[in-house]
Design a protein around this motif. Structure first.
Motif, PDB file in Angstrom:
ATOM      1  N   TYR A   1       0.704  -1.381   0.038  1.00 54.31           N
ATOM      2  CA  TYR A   1      -0.291   0.114   0.110  1.00 54.31           C
ATOM      3  C   TYR A   1       0.925   1.296   0.377  1.00 54.31           C
ATOM      4  CZ  TYR A   1      -4.487  -2.552   0.383  1.00 54.31           C
ATOM      5  OH  TYR A   1      -5.144  -3.277   0.182  1.00 54.31           O
TER       6      TYR A   1
ATOM      7  N   VAL B   1      -6.066   4.637  -2.720  1.00 51.19           N
ATOM      8  CA  VAL B   1      -7.617   3.703  -2.488  1.00 51.19           C
ATOM      9  C   VAL B   1      -8.266   4.552  -2.524  1.00 51.19           C
ATOM     10  CG1 VAL B   1      -8.857   2.348  -0.377  1.00 51.19           C
ATOM     11  CG2 VAL B   1      -6.481   2.094  -0.973  1.00 51.19           C
TER      12      VAL B   1
ATOM     13  N   ILE C   1      -4.591   2.197   7.561  1.00 55.88           N
ATOM     14  CA  ILE C   1      -4.004   1.018   6.464  1.00 55.88           C
ATOM     15  C   ILE C   1      -1.993   1.337   7.161  1.00 55.88           C
ATOM     16  CG2 ILE C   1      -4.131  -0.255   4.276  1.00 55.88           C
ATOM     17  CD1 ILE C   1      -6.556   1.855   3.820  1.00 55.88           C
TER      18      ILE C   1
ATOM     19  N   GLY D   1      -6.923  -4.460  -3.852  1.00 56.73           N
ATOM     20  CA  GLY D   1      -7.334  -4.048  -2.570  1.00 56.73           C
ATOM     21  C   GLY D   1      -7.144  -2.344  -2.850  1.00 56.73           C
TER      22      GLY D   1
ATOM     23  N   ARG E   1      -4.819  -8.795   1.849  1.00 52.79           N
ATOM     24  CA  ARG E   1      -5.391  -7.893   2.322  1.00 52.79           C
ATOM     25  C   ARG E   1      -7.063  -7.295   2.295  1.00 52.79           C
ATOM     26  NH1 ARG E   1      -2.545  -7.008  -3.849  1.00 52.79           N
ATOM     27  NH2 ARG E   1      -0.432  -7.760  -2.877  1.00 52.79           N
TER      28      ARG E   1
ATOM     29  N   LEU F   1      -8.102  -4.852   5.069  1.00 48.33           N
ATOM     30  CA  LEU F   1      -8.767  -3.855   5.273  1.00 48.33           C
ATOM     31  C   LEU F   1      -9.817  -3.534   6.325  1.00 48.33           C
ATOM     32  CD1 LEU F   1      -8.917  -3.183   1.414  1.00 48.33           C
ATOM     33  CD2 LEU F   1      -7.524  -1.006   3.005  1.00 48.33           C
TER      34      LEU F   1
END
Length: 350
Positions: free
Chosen positions: A35, A40, A67, A98, A289, A293
């Protein structure tokens, strides 16, 4: 032979230099590594300012802190067809890594089960739900000058209400009451979102709006219980009272069921009130993932900063975990075909 202190230190330093990369490799966080530096996207299946949009942007403002890797988080909109466009996009088109999350109306989860074959082109049980932003009541609101003054009146007089598209609560809730119980509801659909319907009510273009989430109702009509308010809550579209509406003599629509069978069908239909703000990932996202999340979602929603932000917006944020939501949806899809058939008839009868 006596080894000098200097040589021992040199040997230890060499050993540490050799093992440090291996230790660092073992301590790497693959979720954070994935990430870090990414974005996102949270897609709201409604227009800007609608109830889903409020929750998408509320989550987007705080999710980054929870995250691993702290990616950028942005919210965007994909309105249409009662959130079915956003749900189908998530299911079929959105990247399955994701980085894409969607929030949609519960009708998008129920539509493949209760709706027509043409619209039932995906399987909600295969989505990866990360949590529910809020479980809330659904209400029917009318102008105070409407010819219908009590909910009992809708079985005697016509009430003109606004709606969006098939699959949305603004359409499905009144349609079921009209077809199952015989309410005289004239539904004018095609509005972009609940905000646009509410504006039409305020302008006198419509007499009311039904299937509206309580959190949205409070935002769009902040003076709802003031004597000078243009509108009032006509009914609570649920099977049980809501704490904020207790003591205000607001009837439950389920109490207008004429038979035990009608009540059973409404009990099933109103299950969607439990999952009014569902957030999901596409099928196929790596499960590690999904788990990350889910944890980030519930930690964010319970965070004092988010709760303060929600309170400032007069928005309720009482979340459910992704695991709980996944189980609710899975159980829903095991409902008996007979009961589903009766509800389908009520939803799709002209």
């Amino acid at each position: 032979m006596i080894v000098s202190r200097a040589r021992r230190i040199a040997a230890l330093s060499a050993l540490l230099a050799f093992t440090a990369p291996a230790m660092a490799q073992n301590n790497k966080d693959p979720i954070a590594d994935f990430y870090r530096g990414k974005t996102v996207t949270i897609v709201a299946g409604s227009s800007v300012g609608g109830g889903l949009d409020v929750y998408a942007r509320l989550l987007a403002r705080h999710l980054q802190r929870f995250i691993p890797g702290n990616p950028a988080v942005v919210a965007t909109n994909m309105p249409g067809a009662g959130s079915l466009i956003a749900a189908k996009h998530l299911y079929t088109v959105a990247p399955k890594d994701g980085t894409h999350i969607a929030i949609f109306l519960p009708g998008a989860i129920f539509e493949p089960l209760f709706g027509t074959t043409e619209r039932a082109s995906f399987d909600p049980t295969k989505l990866n739900f990360i949590g529910n932003g809020n479980s809330e009541a659904v209400v029917c609101i009318t102008r105070r000058d409407a010819p219908v003054q009590t909910y009992g009146d809708v079985f005697q007089k016509e009430l003109v209400i606004g709606a969006t598209g098939p699959g949305s609560t603004l359409v499905d809730y009144p349609v079921v009451i009209r077809n199952l119980l015989g309410a005289k509801l004239k539904i004018i659909s095609g509005y972009k979102g609940s905000r646009e319907v509410s504006l039409a009510v305020q302008q006198g273009e419509l007499q009311g709006i039904c299937g509206l989430g309580w959190s949205s109702a409070k935002l769009q009509y902040p003076d709802l219980f003031e004597p000078s308010s243009l509108v009032k809550v006509l009914a609570l579209e649920d099977v049980k009272p809501h704490p904020e509406l207790a003591g205000k003599n607001i009837p439950l629509t389920v109490d207008f069921a004429k038979t035990p069978e009608q009540r059973q069908i409404l009990n099933l239909f109103y299950t969607q009130g439990v999952i009014t703000r569902p957030f999901a990932l596409p099928p196929g996202v790596p499960q590690e993932r999904v788990a990350a999340l889910r944890k980030a979602f519930i930690d964010t929603m319970r965070d004092p900063e988010l709760q303060a932000d929600a309170a400032k917006q007069r928005t309720d944020a009482v979340p459910q975990t992704g695991e709980e939501l996944q189980q609710i949806v899975a159980t829903l899809y095991t409902t008996s075909p007979q009961l589903i058939g009766q509800l389908k008839e009520a939803l799709n009868a002209k």
